[in-house]
Scaffold this active site. Structure first.
Site, PDB file in Angstrom:
ATOM      1  N   SER A  19       0.928  -1.337  -0.016  1.00  0.00           N
ATOM      2  CA  SER A  19       0.054  -0.123   0.162  1.00  0.00           C
ATOM      3  C   SER A  19       0.962   1.245   0.050  1.00  0.00           C
ATOM      4  O   SER A  19       2.120   1.243  -0.204  1.00  0.00           O
ATOM      5  CB  SER A  19      -0.898  -0.030   1.239  1.00  0.00           C
ATOM      6  OG  SER A  19      -1.869   1.025   0.939  1.00  0.00           O
ATOM      7  N   ASN A  20       0.263   2.324   0.601  1.00  0.00           N
ATOM      8  CA  ASN A  20       1.235   3.614   0.398  1.00  0.00           C
ATOM      9  C   ASN A  20       0.723   4.533   1.621  1.00  0.00           C
ATOM     10  O   ASN A  20      -0.255   4.280   2.345  1.00  0.00           O
ATOM     11  CB  ASN A  20       1.149   4.352  -0.808  1.00  0.00           C
ATOM     12  CG  ASN A  20      -0.369   4.601  -1.402  1.00  0.00           C
ATOM     13  OD1 ASN A  20      -0.850   5.504  -0.580  1.00  0.00           O
ATOM     14  ND2 ASN A  20      -0.996   3.971  -2.312  1.00  0.00           N
ATOM     15  N   ARG A  21       1.483   5.694   1.852  1.00  0.00           N
ATOM     16  CA  ARG A  21       1.179   6.545   2.961  1.00  0.00           C
ATOM     17  C   ARG A  21      -0.054   7.407   2.861  1.00  0.00           C
ATOM     18  O   ARG A  21      -0.199   8.370   3.933  1.00  0.00           O
ATOM     19  CB  ARG A  21       2.568   7.529   3.141  1.00  0.00           C
ATOM     20  CG  ARG A  21       3.660   6.744   3.333  1.00  0.00           C
ATOM     21  CD  ARG A  21       4.716   7.519   3.384  1.00  0.00           C
ATOM     22  NE  ARG A  21       4.693   8.582   4.658  1.00  0.00           N
ATOM     23  CZ  ARG A  21       5.614   9.598   4.619  1.00  0.00           C
ATOM     24  NH1 ARG A  21       6.534   9.785   3.700  1.00  0.00           N
ATOM     25  NH2 ARG A  21       5.302  10.349   5.783  1.00  0.00           N
ATOM     26  N   ALA A  33      -4.529   7.686  -4.047  1.00  0.00           N
ATOM     27  CA  ALA A  33      -3.174   7.359  -4.212  1.00  0.00           C
ATOM     28  C   ALA A  33      -3.398   5.860  -4.537  1.00  0.00           C
ATOM     29  O   ALA A  33      -3.306   4.957  -3.937  1.00  0.00           O
ATOM     30  CB  ALA A  33      -2.391   7.489  -3.101  1.00  0.00           C
TER      31      ALA A  33
END
Ligand code: C5P
Length: 205
Positions: free
Chosen positions: A21-23, A88
């Protein structure tokens, strides 16, 4: 107007338990949704997994993966006036996710393949009167990279920002680049003001 907004990260599973995943916190999209609702618009918020509550009065559609997000956006876009794609979306997903939980081992080399570019696909379906707005998070060449994405993805507006928006900080260098070549640049803009400006622009036409 009916405003379709995406927010938050996606999760791309490598086995039933683990994911990439991402931030993204979802804060920007949730703020845009809140301002849009307060401006009297009907809002559909398609959100990846986040830990913040959805603003009141919006229709929340929860998704996890980029494929799920794409389905939800494609389903709701035809009846929307504006899409604000602030999610995102993970650019890659595991080529062959494992069906069972993978046991601990010395090394695990993952092969990733690209996810669909949801924004680009949806902008290609745009009918007269519909507007598509995207974001470009850049760590270098903010304006140049964002202008390229504006054209490549056939957007009406792209908002370029930096990783300074991550976490609690909430301020970043920001540029609004319009399809007709207009540009607004801010050296240090708060997330709230970005969301507010987007709603002004949407309402201003
Ligand atoms: O090309 P880049 O990922 O920087 O583009 C960012 C914009 O494209 C954002 O608006 C994001 O929501 C959207 N996007 C998308 N699908 C992807 C990757 C990004 O819709 N797979």
């Amino acid at each position: 107007m009916k405003i379709l907004i995406s927010a938050g990260p996606t999760r791309e599973y490598i086995d039933p338990i683990r994911f990439i995943s991402n931030r993204s916190t979802g804060r920007m999209g949730y703020l845009v949704a809140d301002y849009a609702r307060k401006a009297g618009h009907e809002v559909i918020l398609v959100s990846g997994p986040v830990s913040i509550p959805a603003p009141g009065g919006v229709r929340l559609v929860r998704v996890e993966t980029a494929e799920e997000m794409k389905k939800a956006i494609l389903l709701n876009f035809p009846s929307s006036d504006v899409l604000v794609m602030s999610a995102a979306v993970g650019d890659w997903k595991p080529a062959s996710p494992e069906r069972e939980k993978v046991k601990r081992k010395a090394e695990w080399l993952l092969k990733l393949v690209p996810n669909p570019d949801i924004l680009k696909e949806v902008a290609g379906l745009k009918k007269n009167g519909q507007r598509v707005i995207g974001f470009a998070l850049e760590t270098e060449e903010l304006i140049r990279n964002a202008s390229k994405k504006l054209l490549e993805k056939n957007l009406d507006l792209i908002i370029a920002d930096t990783p300074a928006f991550f976490g609690e900080g909430g301020r970043s260098r920001v540029a609004f680049l319009y399809r007709d070549g207009r540009k607004e640049e801010f050296e240090c803009m708060e997330r709230e003001n970005v969301a507010c400006r987007i709603i002004e622009i949407i309402g201003g036409d």
